[in-house]
Design a protein around this motif. Structure first.
Motif, PDB file in Angstrom:
ATOM      1  N   ARG A 101      52.346  33.685  31.786  1.00 45.46           N
ATOM      2  CA  ARG A 101      50.944  34.227  31.683  1.00 45.46           C
ATOM      3  C   ARG A 101      50.267  33.520  30.360  1.00 45.46           C
ATOM      4  NH1 ARG A 101      51.456  40.613  31.385  1.00 45.46           N
ATOM      5  NH2 ARG A 101      49.210  40.270  31.232  1.00 45.46           N
ATOM      6  N   LEU A 102      50.947  32.965  29.443  1.00 42.37           N
ATOM      7  CA  LEU A 102      50.275  32.345  28.433  1.00 42.37           C
ATOM      8  C   LEU A 102      49.739  30.768  28.969  1.00 42.37           C
ATOM      9  CD1 LEU A 102      52.519  32.885  25.303  1.00 42.37           C
ATOM     10  CD2 LEU A 102      50.116  33.278  25.341  1.00 42.37           C
ATOM     11  N   ALA A 103      50.497  30.274  29.776  1.00 45.68           N
ATOM     12  CA  ALA A 103      50.146  29.065  30.252  1.00 45.68           C
ATOM     13  C   ALA A 103      48.861  29.307  31.408  1.00 45.68           C
ATOM     14  CB  ALA A 103      51.285  28.280  31.225  1.00 45.68           C
ATOM     15  N   ASP A 104      48.912  30.254  32.194  1.00 42.92           N
ATOM     16  CA  ASP A 104      47.711  30.420  32.905  1.00 42.92           C
ATOM     17  C   ASP A 104      46.630  30.976  32.221  1.00 42.92           C
ATOM     18  OD1 ASP A 104      49.500  30.088  35.072  1.00 42.92           O
ATOM     19  OD2 ASP A 104      49.821  32.333  35.538  1.00 42.92           O
ATOM     20  N   LEU A 105      46.600  31.484  31.088  1.00 45.81           N
ATOM     21  CA  LEU A 105      45.554  31.917  30.089  1.00 45.81           C
ATOM     22  C   LEU A 105      44.816  30.521  29.562  1.00 45.81           C
ATOM     23  CD1 LEU A 105      43.788  33.809  28.578  1.00 45.81           C
ATOM     24  CD2 LEU A 105      45.538  33.988  26.893  1.00 45.81           C
ATOM     25  N   VAL A 106      45.818  29.656  29.181  1.00 45.27           N
ATOM     26  CA  VAL A 106      45.366  28.216  28.682  1.00 45.27           C
ATOM     27  C   VAL A 106      44.665  27.566  29.821  1.00 45.27           C
ATOM     28  CG1 VAL A 106      45.869  26.175  27.883  1.00 45.27           C
ATOM     29  CG2 VAL A 106      46.990  28.282  26.828  1.00 45.27           C
ATOM     30  N   ALA A 107      45.182  27.613  30.788  1.00 49.39           N
ATOM     31  CA  ALA A 107      44.331  26.665  31.911  1.00 49.39           C
ATOM     32  C   ALA A 107      43.321  27.179  32.505  1.00 49.39           C
ATOM     33  CB  ALA A 107      45.643  26.656  33.165  1.00 49.39           C
ATOM     34  N   ALA A 108      43.209  28.571  32.336  1.00 52.89           N
ATOM     35  CA  ALA A 108      41.982  29.375  32.925  1.00 52.89           C
ATOM     36  C   ALA A 108      40.949  29.450  31.820  1.00 52.89           C
ATOM     37  CB  ALA A 108      42.403  30.685  33.549  1.00 52.89           C
ATOM     38  N   ALA A 110      61.072  33.095  20.840  1.00 51.71           N
ATOM     39  CA  ALA A 110      59.857  32.289  21.237  1.00 51.71           C
ATOM     40  C   ALA A 110      60.276  30.976  21.856  1.00 51.71           C
ATOM     41  CB  ALA A 110      59.191  31.997  19.932  1.00 51.71           C
ATOM     42  N   ASP A 111      61.667  30.596  21.816  1.00 52.05           N
ATOM     43  CA  ASP A 111      61.864  29.401  22.428  1.00 52.05           C
ATOM     44  C   ASP A 111      61.775  29.462  24.120  1.00 52.05           C
ATOM     45  OD1 ASP A 111      62.592  26.726  20.873  1.00 52.05           O
ATOM     46  OD2 ASP A 111      63.931  28.360  19.844  1.00 52.05           O
ATOM     47  N   ALA A 112      62.220  30.686  24.413  1.00 53.61           N
ATOM     48  CA  ALA A 112      62.302  30.967  25.967  1.00 53.61           C
ATOM     49  C   ALA A 112      60.933  31.159  26.374  1.00 53.61           C
ATOM     50  CB  ALA A 112      63.149  32.455  26.095  1.00 53.61           C
ATOM     51  N   VAL A 113      60.062  31.666  25.676  1.00 51.18           N
ATOM     52  CA  VAL A 113      58.706  31.993  26.093  1.00 51.18           C
ATOM     53  C   VAL A 113      58.017  30.577  26.092  1.00 51.18           C
ATOM     54  CG1 VAL A 113      56.234  32.687  25.602  1.00 51.18           C
ATOM     55  CG2 VAL A 113      58.501  34.121  25.138  1.00 51.18           C
ATOM     56  N   ALA A 114      58.234  29.692  25.054  1.00 53.38           N
ATOM     57  CA  ALA A 114      57.983  28.150  25.193  1.00 53.38           C
ATOM     58  C   ALA A 114      58.433  27.420  26.308  1.00 53.38           C
ATOM     59  CB  ALA A 114      58.143  27.465  23.828  1.00 53.38           C
ATOM     60  N   ASP A 115      59.424  27.448  26.421  1.00 56.42           N
ATOM     61  CA  ASP A 115      60.092  26.979  27.719  1.00 56.42           C
ATOM     62  C   ASP A 115      59.619  27.135  28.967  1.00 56.42           C
ATOM     63  OD1 ASP A 115      62.020  25.399  26.150  1.00 56.42           O
ATOM     64  OD2 ASP A 115      63.638  27.052  26.501  1.00 56.42           O
ATOM     65  N   ALA A 116      59.225  28.372  29.214  1.00 50.16           N
ATOM     66  CA  ALA A 116      58.718  28.879  30.543  1.00 50.16           C
ATOM     67  C   ALA A 116      56.914  28.336  30.291  1.00 50.16           C
ATOM     68  CB  ALA A 116      58.601  30.519  30.518  1.00 50.16           C
ATOM     69  N   MET A 117      56.465  28.354  29.381  1.00 53.67           N
ATOM     70  CA  MET A 117      55.023  28.026  29.065  1.00 53.67           C
ATOM     71  C   MET A 117      55.029  26.594  29.529  1.00 53.67           C
ATOM     72  SD  MET A 117      52.430  28.595  25.966  1.00 53.67           S
ATOM     73  CE  MET A 117      51.189  27.046  25.695  1.00 53.67           C
ATOM     74  N   PHE A 118      55.844  26.002  28.929  1.00 51.55           N
ATOM     75  CA  PHE A 118      55.807  24.409  28.966  1.00 51.55           C
ATOM     76  C   PHE A 118      55.991  24.223  30.618  1.00 51.55           C
ATOM     77  CE2 PHE A 118      58.711  20.717  29.494  1.00 51.55           C
ATOM     78  CZ  PHE A 118      57.971  19.838  29.138  1.00 51.55           C
ATOM     79  N   ARG A 173      55.272  26.122  33.230  1.00 48.70           N
ATOM     80  CA  ARG A 173      54.192  26.311  33.806  1.00 48.70           C
ATOM     81  C   ARG A 173      52.825  25.529  33.554  1.00 48.70           C
ATOM     82  NH1 ARG A 173      52.862  29.706  38.330  1.00 48.70           N
ATOM     83  NH2 ARG A 173      51.023  30.566  38.286  1.00 48.70           N
ATOM     84  N   LEU A 174      52.789  25.362  32.348  1.00 49.17           N
ATOM     85  CA  LEU A 174      51.595  24.460  32.070  1.00 49.17           C
ATOM     86  C   LEU A 174      51.709  22.841  32.558  1.00 49.17           C
ATOM     87  CD1 LEU A 174      49.156  24.519  29.959  1.00 49.17           C
ATOM     88  CD2 LEU A 174      50.475  23.484  28.422  1.00 49.17           C
ATOM     89  N   ASN A 175      52.914  22.549  32.743  1.00 50.68           N
ATOM     90  CA  ASN A 175      52.768  21.004  33.366  1.00 50.68           C
ATOM     91  C   ASN A 175      52.604  21.020  34.686  1.00 50.68           C
ATOM     92  OD1 ASN A 175      53.425  19.521  31.160  1.00 50.68           O
ATOM     93  ND2 ASN A 175      55.793  19.676  31.349  1.00 50.68           N
ATOM     94  N   TYR A 176      52.939  22.211  35.385  1.00 53.20           N
ATOM     95  CA  TYR A 176      52.371  22.454  36.915  1.00 53.20           C
ATOM     96  C   TYR A 176      50.865  22.461  36.888  1.00 53.20           C
ATOM     97  CZ  TYR A 176      51.308  25.083  40.993  1.00 53.20           C
ATOM     98  OH  TYR A 176      50.506  25.396  42.281  1.00 53.20           O
ATOM     99  N   HIS A 177      50.076  23.311  36.138  1.00 51.65           N
ATOM    100  CA  HIS A 177      48.848  23.128  35.973  1.00 51.65           C
ATOM    101  C   HIS A 177      48.260  21.768  35.710  1.00 51.65           C
ATOM    102  CE1 HIS A 177      47.653  27.395  36.326  1.00 51.65           C
ATOM    103  NE2 HIS A 177      48.597  27.544  35.448  1.00 51.65           N
ATOM    104  N   LEU A 178      48.996  21.138  34.711  1.00 57.29           N
ATOM    105  CA  LEU A 178      48.326  19.546  34.455  1.00 57.29           C
ATOM    106  C   LEU A 178      48.647  18.945  35.797  1.00 57.29           C
ATOM    107  CD1 LEU A 178      49.969  19.367  30.843  1.00 57.29           C
ATOM    108  CD2 LEU A 178      47.326  19.494  31.432  1.00 57.29           C
ATOM    109  N   PHE A 179      49.805  18.884  36.277  1.00 54.06           N
ATOM    110  CA  PHE A 179      49.991  18.230  37.481  1.00 54.06           C
ATOM    111  C   PHE A 179      48.799  18.493  38.507  1.00 54.06           C
ATOM    112  CE2 PHE A 179      51.398  18.812  42.034  1.00 54.06           C
ATOM    113  CZ  PHE A 179      51.770  17.492  42.387  1.00 54.06           C
TER     114      PHE A 179
END
Length: 285
Positions: free
Chosen positions: A49-56, A82-90, A92-98
């Motif tokens: 959800r954090l990654a989706d928020l950044v992308a949108a 926070a490492d587990a959240v960061a890993d998931a965000m990372f 998902r964020l790379n999917y958006h960047l792709f």
């Protein structure tokens, strides 16, 4: 260097004394507590959800030509929640960047010098400030020139964030974005200094609740779990808990407390002795 703060949930106390988000909806404290004690499913939900928020909502950051790097707030060897959240965000964020034909972000780690005893969530603002004043950090110098996303679970007093920000100001970043699962209203935080601890233990109040999370396949050992076990007062209950968990958990727990230096802390010695006894009984030492 620019600093920005983003949070999924902006929390404040509702009319019934419960925590509500920015839309007036009740905050799911049970899910948050499970995440704090290692449930991967909850951490993945927050990270995605954090990654989706950044992308949108932060398209200028996604479009910037500078490199994106993702980190959790500082730790030593044992991962923190926070490492587990960061890993998931990372991921998902790379999917958006792709999808945008952009280079993938990089995952880095900020290391801290020491791990304080006890539960940080129970400390006062002054106690937190004293710990952070004497702390030091290190990170890969190749982050210079990048936009860094620093992931944490909750913003309460801001003491740790300020200490980290002062360090990152010296690292040559283009910008630092502080990403939180939740941010608590300052007045509510001052009125109830124990609110973070209450959230952390909304589900996990004892070893039985923790064992239920560990038994799932969606579990990640983290520093909070290690300290929770090391601080547990009921040694008979703890002996039964050690007997019930599998070898992998015991090995990971023991390695973690050794690697982070927690095994030598005087306050933890009764539990260390019990854990060592169980490790030897299973021929793991």
């Amino acid at each position: 260097m620019g600093r920005e703060r983003i949070s999924l949930f902006q929390l404040q106390t509702g009319p019934q004394g419960d925590l509500r988000d920015q839309y007036g909806k009740p905050f799911d404290a049970l899910q948050y507590s499970k995440y704090k004690y290692g449930e991967r499913k909850a951490a993945k939900n927050y990270g995605y959800r954090l990654a989706d928020l950044v992308a949108a909502s932060y398209k200028e950051l996604m479009a910037d030509s500078s490199r994106l790097v993702v980190t959790a707030v500082p730790s030593r060897c044992i991962p923190i929640g926070a490492d587990a959240v960061a890993d998931a965000m990372f991921n998902r964020l790379n999917y958006h960047l792709f999808l945008q034909d952009k280079e993938p972000a990089q995952r880095v780690k900020i290391t801290r010098k020491s791990i304080p005893e006890g539960d940080y969530a129970t400390l006062s603002e002054a106690e937190r400030a004293a710990i952070m004043e004497n702390e030091s950090f290190s990170v890969d110098p190749l982050i210079a020139g990048s936009n860094m996303l620093v992931v944490d679970d909750i913003s309460i007093t801001g003491q740790s964030a300020e200490a980290i920000a002062q360090y990152l100001d010296t690292c040559g970043l283009m910008s630092a974005w502080y990403m939180y699962v939740a941010a608590l209203n300052v007045d509510d935080a001052l009125a109830n200094p124990q609110i973070e601890a209450q959230l952390n233990h909304a589900f996990v109040e004892n070893l039985s609740a923790l064992a239920g999370i560990i038994a799932t396949r969606e579990y990640i050992l983290n520093q909070r779990v290690c300290k929770f076990i090391l601080s547990y007062k009921d040694l008979d209950e703890l002996r039964s808990f050690f007997y019930s968990v599998d070898i992998r958990f015991l090995e990971d727990l023991y390695a973690g407390i050794v690697n982070d230096g927690l095994i030598s802390k005087p306050i933890y010695q009764p539990v260390v002795a019990l854990l060592t006894e169980e490790m030897r009984h299973r021929h793991l030492l």
